[in-house]
Design a protein around this motif. Structure first.
Motif, PDB file in Angstrom:
ATOM      1  N   LYS A   1       0.812  -1.210   0.000  1.00 32.01           N
ATOM      2  CA  LYS A   1       0.000   0.000   0.000  1.00 32.01           C
ATOM      3  C   LYS A   1       0.849   1.265   0.000  1.00 32.01           C
ATOM      4  N   SER A   2       1.992   1.217   0.623  1.00 28.73           N
ATOM      5  CA  SER A   2       2.828   2.414   0.732  1.00 28.73           C
ATOM      6  C   SER A   2       3.618   2.689  -0.540  1.00 28.73           C
ATOM      7  N   LYS A   3       3.876   1.657  -1.341  1.00 24.68           N
ATOM      8  CA  LYS A   3       4.756   1.833  -2.492  1.00 24.68           C
ATOM      9  C   LYS A   3       4.048   1.829  -3.847  1.00 24.68           C
ATOM     10  N   ILE A   4       2.961   1.108  -3.954  1.00 26.80           N
ATOM     11  CA  ILE A   4       2.307   0.958  -5.254  1.00 26.80           C
ATOM     12  C   ILE A   4       1.214   2.014  -5.416  1.00 26.80           C
ATOM     13  N   PRO A   5       1.243   2.794  -6.481  1.00 24.57           N
ATOM     14  CA  PRO A   5       0.236   3.860  -6.652  1.00 24.57           C
ATOM     15  C   PRO A   5      -1.103   3.305  -7.129  1.00 24.57           C
ATOM     16  N   VAL A   6      -2.144   4.060  -6.840  1.00 17.95           N
ATOM     17  CA  VAL A   6      -3.473   3.772  -7.378  1.00 17.95           C
ATOM     18  C   VAL A   6      -3.539   4.371  -8.787  1.00 17.95           C
TER      19      VAL A   6
ATOM     20  N   ALA B   1      -9.572 -11.878  -6.532  1.00 15.33           N
ATOM     21  CA  ALA B   1      -8.517 -10.875  -6.728  1.00 15.33           C
ATOM     22  C   ALA B   1      -8.318 -10.207  -5.377  1.00 15.33           C
ATOM     23  N   TYR B   2      -7.408  -9.241  -5.328  1.00 16.24           N
ATOM     24  CA  TYR B   2      -7.259  -8.452  -4.103  1.00 16.24           C
ATOM     25  C   TYR B   2      -8.053  -7.163  -4.287  1.00 16.24           C
ATOM     26  N   PHE B   3      -8.945  -6.894  -3.343  1.00 17.05           N
ATOM     27  CA  PHE B   3      -9.871  -5.783  -3.480  1.00 17.05           C
ATOM     28  C   PHE B   3      -9.581  -4.697  -2.447  1.00 17.05           C
ATOM     29  N   GLU B   4      -9.574  -3.462  -2.924  1.00 22.62           N
ATOM     30  CA  GLU B   4      -9.521  -2.305  -2.042  1.00 22.62           C
ATOM     31  C   GLU B   4     -10.644  -1.355  -2.447  1.00 22.62           C
ATOM     32  N   PHE B   5     -10.923  -0.413  -1.558  1.00 24.53           N
ATOM     33  CA  PHE B   5     -12.081   0.443  -1.780  1.00 24.53           C
ATOM     34  C   PHE B   5     -11.743   1.884  -1.425  1.00 24.53           C
ATOM     35  N   LEU B   6     -11.987   2.752  -2.388  1.00 25.90           N
ATOM     36  CA  LEU B   6     -11.739   4.172  -2.217  1.00 25.90           C
ATOM     37  C   LEU B   6     -13.039   4.835  -1.774  1.00 25.90           C
ATOM     38  N   PRO B   7     -13.082   5.377  -0.561  1.00 24.50           N
ATOM     39  CA  PRO B   7     -14.320   6.019  -0.113  1.00 24.50           C
ATOM     40  C   PRO B   7     -14.781   7.069  -1.115  1.00 24.50           C
ATOM     41  N   HIS B   8     -16.048   6.987  -1.481  1.00 25.05           N
ATOM     42  CA  HIS B   8     -16.585   7.904  -2.487  1.00 25.05           C
ATOM     43  C   HIS B   8     -17.286   9.040  -1.764  1.00 25.05           C
TER      44      HIS B   8
ATOM     45  N   GLU C   1     -20.503   4.500   0.465  1.00 25.00           N
ATOM     46  CA  GLU C   1     -20.205   4.213  -0.935  1.00 25.00           C
ATOM     47  C   GLU C   1     -18.701   4.241  -1.173  1.00 25.00           C
ATOM     48  N   TYR C   2     -18.257   3.343  -2.055  1.00 25.35           N
ATOM     49  CA  TYR C   2     -16.833   3.209  -2.351  1.00 25.35           C
ATOM     50  C   TYR C   2     -16.643   2.982  -3.840  1.00 25.35           C
ATOM     51  N   GLU C   3     -15.474   3.396  -4.321  1.00 23.89           N
ATOM     52  CA  GLU C   3     -15.065   3.036  -5.678  1.00 23.89           C
ATOM     53  C   GLU C   3     -14.165   1.811  -5.593  1.00 23.89           C
ATOM     54  N   LEU C   4     -14.429   0.850  -6.457  1.00 23.33           N
ATOM     55  CA  LEU C   4     -13.726  -0.429  -6.430  1.00 23.33           C
ATOM     56  C   LEU C   4     -12.328  -0.298  -7.051  1.00 23.33           C
ATOM     57  N   VAL C   5     -11.324  -0.844  -6.342  1.00 23.41           N
ATOM     58  CA  VAL C   5      -9.933  -0.854  -6.808  1.00 23.41           C
ATOM     59  C   VAL C   5      -9.435  -2.293  -6.720  1.00 23.41           C
TER      60      VAL C   5
ATOM     61  N   ARG D   1      -8.202   1.292 -10.648  1.00 23.34           N
ATOM     62  CA  ARG D   1      -9.545   1.825 -10.386  1.00 23.34           C
ATOM     63  C   ARG D   1     -10.504   1.354 -11.482  1.00 23.34           C
ATOM     64  N   VAL D   2     -11.467   0.540 -11.085  1.00 20.99           N
ATOM     65  CA  VAL D   2     -12.427  -0.005 -12.044  1.00 20.99           C
ATOM     66  C   VAL D   2     -13.424   1.066 -12.492  1.00 20.99           C
ATOM     67  N   GLY D   3     -13.755   2.000 -11.586  1.00 18.81           N
ATOM     68  CA  GLY D   3     -14.697   3.058 -11.931  1.00 18.81           C
ATOM     69  C   GLY D   3     -16.120   2.773 -11.507  1.00 18.81           C
ATOM     70  N   ASP D   4     -16.344   1.648 -10.803  1.00 18.79           N
ATOM     71  CA  ASP D   4     -17.678   1.316 -10.307  1.00 18.79           C
ATOM     72  C   ASP D   4     -17.863   1.875  -8.901  1.00 18.79           C
ATOM     73  N   ILE D   5     -18.996   2.503  -8.665  1.00 22.72           N
ATOM     74  CA  ILE D   5     -19.335   2.990  -7.334  1.00 22.72           C
ATOM     75  C   ILE D   5     -20.313   1.994  -6.704  1.00 22.72           C
ATOM     76  N   LEU D   6     -19.948   1.500  -5.510  1.00 25.45           N
ATOM     77  CA  LEU D   6     -20.729   0.482  -4.822  1.00 25.45           C
ATOM     78  C   LEU D   6     -21.134   0.979  -3.439  1.00 25.45           C
ATOM     79  N   ARG D   7     -22.315   0.577  -2.991  1.00 24.39           N
ATOM     80  CA  ARG D   7     -22.766   0.909  -1.636  1.00 24.39           C
ATOM     81  C   ARG D   7     -22.835  -0.372  -0.809  1.00 24.39           C
ATOM     82  N   VAL D   8     -22.249  -0.372   0.364  1.00 24.54           N
ATOM     83  CA  VAL D   8     -22.263  -1.549   1.230  1.00 24.54           C
ATOM     84  C   VAL D   8     -23.648  -1.683   1.864  1.00 24.54           C
ATOM     85  N   THR D   9     -24.265  -2.836   1.665  1.00 16.32           N
ATOM     86  CA  THR D   9     -25.613  -3.075   2.194  1.00 16.32           C
ATOM     87  C   THR D   9     -25.614  -4.018   3.391  1.00 16.32           C
ATOM     88  N   GLY D  10     -24.533  -4.756   3.581  1.00 15.47           N
ATOM     89  CA  GLY D  10     -24.481  -5.708   4.682  1.00 15.47           C
ATOM     90  C   GLY D  10     -23.281  -6.618   4.526  1.00 15.47           C
ATOM     91  N   PHE D  11     -23.293  -7.703   5.282  1.00 13.24           N
ATOM     92  CA  PHE D  11     -22.218  -8.686   5.211  1.00 13.24           C
ATOM     93  C   PHE D  11     -22.807 -10.082   5.188  1.00 13.24           C
TER      94      PHE D  11
END
Length: 598
Positions: A69-74, A366-373, A398-402, A413-423
């Motif tokens: 996370k510290s070295k690889i750019p988004v 895959a490995y998933f990260e999420f950018l707060p939207h 809401e988050y943008e999928l990475v 950055r995939v460009g999709d905006i997702l809203r967390v509804t539960g687990f």
């Protein structure tokens, strides 16, 4: 921290032993989502440690999450384009992936530019196949006896192209259908299709559609589910039936095959499977198709259909009323969430209402990260984005999928905006909100896809008393006028030609759309006079069918084609404008008060 549910109901009971193993796999992956993610990232970084891309950022073989996370750019696609172009041109060195790039998967493409090329590796087929294998075990929890019949699915391939370096470039579904994973798949009583492989794999869209429809009609009593990839694809099939039912009926009545079907493998497969004269069936289909009323046509022709299997989330949501009309209100099942870049997850409650669809991300893909939207947060452009891990998301946000993939996409950055509804267990579940890109802008206003769709839905309420609905739409920002204004193209479906909406009603639809748009837009209309009155142009029936045909002729995939919600490509706009029946403008300005300014 995440609000994780430890009380997720277990999936089951399974319909068979094979299903039980699939459901157990889902449980294991979702119970240990964070540890699975950590393992996936370590595998990706370890195998790709010597790639040019990772070495550029001096990772030095580390597989630690914090170091990564510290070295690889988004990044976005544009950041990666030089590397992708080198691979496309024939550079076989380990640029992004230690495993050879086997092909490029093309994004669906829009009027805005060239299709993207997504590098992939051979083993990604296994991951995609794994996700496919989980769909029916979940569906079997909600719909019994699907092994007692067949699925009528309209599936298509696109003729592939080659990059200058000789690699195939094709849509992800074409890649899958042409693979042995699909062509030589083992028999599964829950996954039997009415269409022979040869019909699906035929590159000629007319021959493919015709023979798939013919096979589906012949086996109409065996069909338990009807589907396509996107809702638009299924509606295209119904439109095809409207235009070609008489020839199809002739073939069924006489046991012959339309001479336009010239592909030898298709002719042989169809002839050997179904071509026996069936005058009784031909008469039945004639009775259903010859009248003007096509309401409920799917349920009438295929009376044992239990649900429609189509994607109706995101931009496809606007097709729901039309699907309800043609199906007689059959349930709509959205089973999975995927893209050209990566397959993500599945819907664990596939028979829920379309508005309630949530997809559970499978952490092994895959490995998933999420950018707060947070559009209004005002973060500095120089501030590095702070991404959140899969297990640390918050419900309601809401988050943008990475994604970071085995094929070498890193923090993409995939460009999709997702809203967390539960687990489900410790794996988050998402509602697909929209694509990130803004559709329309004249001044400082910004209208996105979800907002435009809501405005169309609200305006179309005015058409309800006239038994009329909006079956298709697109838009563009007309900046040739001063001030510029939004232009919305509508194709309408009227069930009662003698009671069509008047010009005044359609003018009011323009105003209703404007009332639905954001305060920045309305301020531009009311106070700043920087935006002109919204215009609706009603186009002839079949216009959007022509638009799709045009896109396919330019290389778009029939499977992945989605009507662009905003157009700026001159030939497309000329086509639309040549089909306009009437133009309507907002008769007044929308409401806006300074107190609402932010």
């Amino acid at each position: 921290m995440a609000v994780q549910s430890s009380l997720s109901a277990p999936l089951g009971p399974a319909a068979c032993e094979k299903d039980a193993k699939a459901l157990q796999f889902i449980e294991e992956m979702t119970k240990n989502a964070d540890s699975v993610q950590e393992k996936v990232l370590a595998e990706i970084l370890s195998r790709n440690a010597e790639t040019e891309y990772l070495q550029r950022f001096k990772l030095k073989g580390s597989t630690h999450r914090d170091t990564f996370k510290s070295k690889i750019p988004v990044i976005t696609y544009e950041n990666l384009q030089p590397e992708i172009q080198r691979i496309a041109n024939g550079d076989r060195s380990a640029i992004l992936s230690a495993h050879p790039i086997s092909e490029f998967l093309t994004s669906s493409g829009t009027s805005a530019g060239e299709r993207k090329l997504m590098p992939t590796i051979q083993e990604e087929l296994d991951r995609r196949q794994l996700l496919y294998s989980l769909l029916m075990p979940v569906m079997n929890l909600y719909v019994p006896d699907l092994d007692k019949g067949k699925g009528l699915y309209f599936l298509f391939v696109k003729s592939e192209t080659k990059t200058p370096g000789g690699l195939p470039a094709r849509p992800v579904l074409t890649s899958y259908y042409k693979s042995d994973k699909f062509k030589t798949r083992p028999f599964d009583p829950y996954m039997v299709y009415t269409s022979p492989n040869e019909a699906i794999l035929c590159a000629d869209s007319f021959q493919s559609m015709y023979t798939q429809m013919l096979c589906g009609l012949y086996q109409q009593k065996e069909v338990l589910r009807v589907g396509a990839v996107f809702a638009s694809g299924l509606l295209r099939a119904i439109r095809f039936l409207q235009l070609n039912w008489q020839q199809l009926v002739h073939d069924i009545a006489t046991g012959t095959l339309n001479p336009k079907i010239t592909d030898p493998s298709v002719r042989d497969s169809v002839s050997s499977h179904i071509l026996n004269p069936n005058p009784e069936l031909a008469e039945f289909i004639t009775n259903q198709c010859s009248g003007e009323n096509w309401e409920g046509i799917i349920a009438r022709i295929w009376p044992n259909t239990k649900y429609l299997d189509v994607i109706v989330t995101g931009a496809m949501a606007q097709y729901i009323p039309t699907l309800d009309y043609y199906s007689g209100g059959l349930p709509l099942a959205c089973t999975m969430y995927a893209s050209s870049e990566c397959y993500f997850g599945l819907n664990l409650k596939p028979m829920c209402k379309p508005s309630e669809v949530s997809y559970t991300i499978m952490p092994n893909m895959a490995y998933f990260e999420f950018l707060p939207h947070e559009p209004s947060s005002g973060l500095s452009r120089n501030s590095p984005p702070r991404l959140v891990d899969l297990a640390d998301l918050e419900i309601g946000k809401e988050y943008e999928l990475v994604i970071t993939t085995y094929a070498g996409l890193c923090r993409y950055r995939v460009g999709d905006i997702l809203r967390v509804t539960g687990f489900h267990n410790s794996a988050p579940q998402f509602h697909f909100v929209r694509r990130k890109n803004v559709l329309l802008s004249i001044d400082s206003d910004k209208t996105d896809e979800a907002e435009l769709q809501k405005a169309v839905e609200n305006a179309s309420e005015l058409l309800r008393e006239f038994n009329t609905s909006v079956v298709e739409y697109t838009s563009y920002a007309d900046t040739k006028t001063i001030p510029g204004h939004y232009v919305i193209y509508w194709e309408l479906l009227g069930k009662d030609p003698g009671n069509a909406p008047s010009r005044e009603v359609l003018n009011q639809c323009c105003l209703a759309m404007e009332e639905s748009l954001n305060s920045v837009y309305r301020q531009g209309r009311v106070a700043d006079n920087s935006i002109g009155a919204l215009e609706i142009r009603v186009v002839k029936s079949g216009t959007f069918e022509e638009l799709m045909d045009y896109a396919i002729s330019r290389g778009a995939s029939i499977n992945q084609y989605k009507v662009p919600r905003c157009v700026n490509f001159t030939p497309i706009m000329e086509l639309l404008d040549s089909r306009v029946l009437s133009a309507h403008f907002s008769p007044a300005v929308p409401h806006w008060t300074p107190e609402r300014r932010r």
